[in-house]
Scaffold this active site. Structure first.
Site, mmCIF file in Angstrom:
data_model
loop_
_atom_site.group_PDB
_atom_site.id
_atom_site.type_symbol
_atom_site.label_atom_id
_atom_site.label_comp_id
_atom_site.label_asym_id
_atom_site.label_seq_id
_atom_site.Cartn_x
_atom_site.Cartn_y
_atom_site.Cartn_z
ATOM 1 N N ASN A 1 0.785 -1.144 -0.180
ATOM 2 C CA ASN A 1 0.046 -0.151 -0.059
ATOM 3 C C ASN A 1 0.905 1.136 0.028
ATOM 4 O O ASN A 1 0.286 2.208 -0.496
ATOM 5 C CB ASN A 1 -1.101 0.004 1.117
ATOM 6 C CG ASN A 1 -0.362 -0.292 2.396
ATOM 7 O OD1 ASN A 1 0.999 -0.723 2.629
ATOM 8 N ND2 ASN A 1 -1.107 0.031 3.560
ATOM 9 N N LYS B 1 12.899 -6.498 1.336
ATOM 10 C CA LYS B 1 11.899 -7.361 0.207
ATOM 11 C C LYS B 1 10.556 -6.550 0.083
ATOM 12 O O LYS B 1 9.857 -6.637 1.246
ATOM 13 C CB LYS B 1 11.834 -8.559 0.587
ATOM 14 C CG LYS B 1 10.969 -9.667 -0.336
ATOM 15 C CD LYS B 1 10.497 -10.888 0.148
ATOM 16 C CE LYS B 1 9.139 -10.633 1.165
ATOM 17 N NZ LYS B 1 8.199 -10.250 0.399
ATOM 18 N N GLY C 1 2.669 -5.769 7.589
ATOM 19 C CA GLY C 1 1.836 -6.470 6.859
ATOM 20 C C GLY C 1 0.591 -7.012 7.823
ATOM 21 O O GLY C 1 0.171 -6.297 8.652
ATOM 22 N N SER C 2 0.094 -8.148 7.323
ATOM 23 C CA SER C 2 -0.972 -8.924 8.276
ATOM 24 C C SER C 2 -0.451 -9.598 9.340
ATOM 25 O O SER C 2 0.709 -9.891 9.502
ATOM 26 C CB SER C 2 -1.536 -10.074 7.165
ATOM 27 O OG SER C 2 -0.609 -11.082 7.044
ATOM 28 N N VAL C 3 -1.428 -9.752 10.173
ATOM 29 C CA VAL C 3 -1.186 -10.463 11.441
ATOM 30 C C VAL C 3 -0.573 -11.825 11.261
ATOM 31 O O VAL C 3 0.458 -12.185 11.885
ATOM 32 C CB VAL C 3 -2.505 -10.508 12.232
ATOM 33 C CG1 VAL C 3 -2.303 -11.247 13.578
ATOM 34 C CG2 VAL C 3 -2.741 -8.839 12.750
ATOM 35 N N PRO C 4 -1.342 -12.934 10.507
ATOM 36 C CA PRO C 4 -0.875 -14.099 10.494
ATOM 37 C C PRO C 4 0.674 -14.203 9.907
ATOM 38 O O PRO C 4 1.515 -15.005 10.312
ATOM 39 C CB PRO C 4 -1.699 -14.538 9.291
ATOM 40 C CG PRO C 4 -3.172 -13.924 9.227
ATOM 41 C CD PRO C 4 -2.583 -12.452 9.858
ATOM 42 N N THR C 5 0.889 -13.364 8.924
ATOM 43 C CA THR C 5 2.376 -13.427 8.471
ATOM 44 C C THR C 5 3.103 -12.748 9.576
ATOM 45 O O THR C 5 4.484 -13.230 9.712
ATOM 46 C CB THR C 5 2.290 -12.409 7.081
ATOM 47 O OG1 THR C 5 1.363 -12.821 6.110
ATOM 48 C CG2 THR C 5 3.844 -12.634 6.692
ATOM 49 N N GLU D 1 4.419 -4.146 12.081
ATOM 50 C CA GLU D 1 3.657 -3.214 12.083
ATOM 51 C C GLU D 1 2.320 -3.988 11.135
ATOM 52 O O GLU D 1 2.550 -3.890 9.971
ATOM 53 C CB GLU D 1 4.089 -1.876 11.235
ATOM 54 C CG GLU D 1 2.991 -0.607 11.299
ATOM 55 C CD GLU D 1 1.992 -0.740 10.210
ATOM 56 O OE1 GLU D 1 0.958 -1.065 10.649
ATOM 57 O OE2 GLU D 1 2.218 -0.343 9.275
ATOM 58 N N CYS E 1 -3.602 0.698 6.723
ATOM 59 C CA CYS E 1 -3.619 -0.384 7.825
ATOM 60 C C CYS E 1 -4.436 0.337 9.204
ATOM 61 O O CYS E 1 -4.956 -0.232 10.070
ATOM 62 C CB CYS E 1 -2.466 -1.292 8.452
ATOM 63 S SG CYS E 1 -1.140 0.204 8.559
ATOM 64 N N GLU F 1 -10.692 -6.816 9.495
ATOM 65 C CA GLU F 1 -10.121 -5.729 8.497
ATOM 66 C C GLU F 1 -10.539 -6.002 6.898
ATOM 67 O O GLU F 1 -10.195 -7.022 6.645
ATOM 68 C CB GLU F 1 -8.573 -5.878 8.754
ATOM 69 C CG GLU F 1 -7.959 -4.744 7.981
ATOM 70 C CD GLU F 1 -6.388 -4.569 8.267
ATOM 71 O OE1 GLU F 1 -5.684 -3.570 8.252
ATOM 72 O OE2 GLU F 1 -5.825 -5.616 8.445
ATOM 73 N N GLU G 1 7.976 2.808 14.425
ATOM 74 C CA GLU G 1 8.609 3.370 13.168
ATOM 75 C C GLU G 1 8.405 4.958 13.363
ATOM 76 O O GLU G 1 7.598 5.574 13.527
ATOM 77 C CB GLU G 1 8.320 2.835 11.939
ATOM 78 C CG GLU G 1 8.353 1.284 11.518
ATOM 79 C CD GLU G 1 8.042 0.662 10.382
ATOM 80 O OE1 GLU G 1 8.908 0.245 9.730
ATOM 81 O OE2 GLU G 1 6.729 0.933 9.776
#
Length: 575
Positions: A238, A261, A313-317, A335, A369, A472, A549
């Protein structure tokens, strides 16, 4: 690198270290850092143009120079002539050892599409184990040089990088729009935030210091703030360029190197940042870019030379990254996602509250986010708020993101668009009422008809148990909920596993601070929303992650403290 850099270099002669003949070299330390030190392993210890052919010929020298001054990923002339649906990137998207690197195996290439048109933008080839190792080894070599430089030396290079970004702001923003789909107006702001972040941490690089502690008998102790080593940054799609800057700036200021990355859906502009750092004069390999998805990220997290991982990124990752980093006892900054509340009290300035709700929900097509997607409105002003917010939402111009008049562009991919529309369908099934938008949108412009557009949506008649309120969505969908009392709304606002952001609108200053004190969120806004100055920390509570951050505190997440105790007398021994 640019050939025009040669025009800025003046010369003087000095003896060659190998043969004693006079060698012409740049008299500017900055220019030497930019060009000549890149060839230290093959040329005369950063000197060129040796007169003796038995050392090096001019032909070899100019060949090496030409190799270094290769064309950028996307030349400025190409960017400035580009319009929506015309750009195609064919250059390699990996960057280490100070240059773009061709992928070893293109069999696993993934197609990247332009969101506004659905056209192919480029091919992203994931990096394998050998390539990841090369990038990290390159970064480690650069770290050994960069970490020994004084903070003011690092600051000068970083300020040069910030200057280049300012100078090329519109070009970078154009490529960001083509790759990401957001409006050019927003993208320009993102690029401004990026150079401001680098400039801010450049200012801090020379201030990093420890503490002196006086001990009994004339002895003393002191602390040293030292870099971690090679840091890994894993970005989201994003804010591709901005996130790369947010992660790299504090890392580099502290003396670290970074392997970054980007998201496989937005691989382009991080390479442009790498080129800019190289042009500014960082040691070869200090900021590297590797492409790929989960497998490449796993290789990065497990690599023994990696000292830290920062992920957006996402919570699972995020959970998986935390688990992988734990095996090497590596610190992480996470984050992650959010389902943030925006609370609007009846004494609010209505116009500002409506504008705040729009900013909290529709920036970057709602793909933010920290968006305040649960809009709690005090019941007695609910009708007026809904009337005004629906009117303003219907007026949002959706279309070609490269046009200055556009205020909302395309969502990132077709599957993501379908996912967002699926949330709206589910909301209707659960009893929510669509007041406007929430439909696929096909612009009149023929070149945009394959794009991933939708009309921004406002949902009414929502309750706290609905899927659209709990999960989300990451799209332009605002859920509006009524409330009666402060105590009630605080309980409902905090009833979530997330805790990234929150906002409150009220004219009552006492209540504003009281409410913010009780909101369980890492970033809170009073009478505004989605404002992120680089001077202040950004990060979340609960499952929205940890670490920060931006701001001064982030220095602590990219450095480590060493304590040194100095005995000035004899050792007091018990044995």
């Amino acid at each position: 690198m640019r050939l025009r850099l040669l025009e800025r270099i003046s010369f003087f002669y000095k003896p060659c270290d190998l043969c004693g003949s006079k060698v012409r070299t740049g008299d500017s330390k900055k220019d030497q850092a930019i060009i000549f030190t890149r060839t230290a392993r093959t040329l005369h210890a950063s000197q060129t143009f040796c007169k003796l052919s038995r050392c090096f010929t001019r032909t070899l020298t100019f060949a090496k120079m030409a190799e270094l001054l290769r064309t950028p990923l996307v030349p400025a002339a190409v960017i400035r002539s580009a319009s929506t649906g015309t750009l195609e990137v064919k250059e390699p998207l990996n960057f280490w050892c100070g240059a773009k690197v061709k992928p070893k195996d293109v069999k696993n290439a993934e197609t990247v599409y332009e969101p506004a048109t659905g056209r192919v933008l480029c091919q992203m080839v994931p990096c394998g184990a050998e390539e990841v190792d090369q990038a990290i080894q390159s970064a480690h070599s650069a770290f050994l040089k960069w970490s020994k430089m004084a903070g003011m030396e690092r600051a000068r290079v970083m300020l040069e990088a910030a200057r280049i970004i300012r100078e090329r702001r519109d070009d970078i923003a154009t490529v960001e729009v083509i790759n990401n789909g957001k409006s050019i107006t927003e993208a320009r702001v993102d690029i401004d935030v990026a150079w401001q972040c680098i400039e801010y941490y450049a200012g801090m690089a020379g201030t990093l210091a420890g503490q002196h502690v006086q001990l009994p008998g004339g002895s003393f102790a002191y602390t040293r703030r030292e870099p971690l080593g090679v840091c890994v940054g894993i970005g989201a799609w994003n804010y591709p360029f901005q996130i790369a800057a947010w992660k790299s700036a504090p890392a580099l200021a502290c003396g670290n190197a970074m392997v970054f990355k980007p998201s496989p859906m937005t691989p382009v502009t991080a390479v442009m940042l790498a080129e800019i750092y190289a042009e500014a004069g960082v040691p070869e390999g200090l900021f590297n870019v590797v492409q790929g998805g989960a497998e490449t990220g796993t290789l990065l997290c497990h690599h023994p030379l990696v000292a830290k991982v920062s992920f957006t990124g996402s919570v699972p990752t995020g959970k998986k990254i935390m688990e992988m980093a734990a095996k090497g006892v590596k610190p992480v900054t996470l984050e992650l996602g959010g389902k943030s509340p925006l609370i609007i009290f009846s004494d609010s300035d209505m116009e500002n509250a409506v504008k705040g709700a729009l900013m909290a929900n529709f920036l970057s097509q709602g793909e933010v986010c920290c968006n305040g997607t649960r809009v709690f409105v005090q019941r007695d002003i609910m009708p007026k708020f809904l009337e005004d917010v629906v009117k303003r939402t219907k007026a949002i111009t959706v279309g070609d993101p490269l046009l200055d008049g556009t205020r909302m562009g395309a969502l990132i991919t077709r599957p993501h668009l379908d996912r967002v529309l699926g949330f709206i369908s589910q909301a209707k099934k659960e009893g929510a009422r669509v007041l406007c938008g929430g439909e696929p949108l096909v612009p009149a412009d023929p070149k945009l008809q394959g794009g991933y557009f939708m009309s921004p949506c406002v949902l009414d008649n929502c309750n706290d148990d609905m899927t659209c309120v709990k999960e989300e969505i990451f799209g332009p969908v605002m859920s509006v909920l009524p409330f009666d009392t402060e105590e009630e709304v605080l309980k409902r606002a905090n009833n979530t596993t997330f805790g990234l952001a929150a906002g409150v609108f009220t004219r009552d200053v006492t209540r504003a601070h009281r409410v913010v004190e009780n909101l369980q969120a890492g970033t809170c806004f009073i009478n505004n929303y989605n404002v992120s100055p680089v001077e202040v920390p950004f990060g979340g509570y609960k499952m929205s992650g940890f670490g920060r951050e931006n701001g001064q505190v982030t220095i602590e997440y990219y450095s480590q403290l060493k304590t040194v105790v100095v005995e000035m007398g004899d050792v007091d021994c018990l044995f």
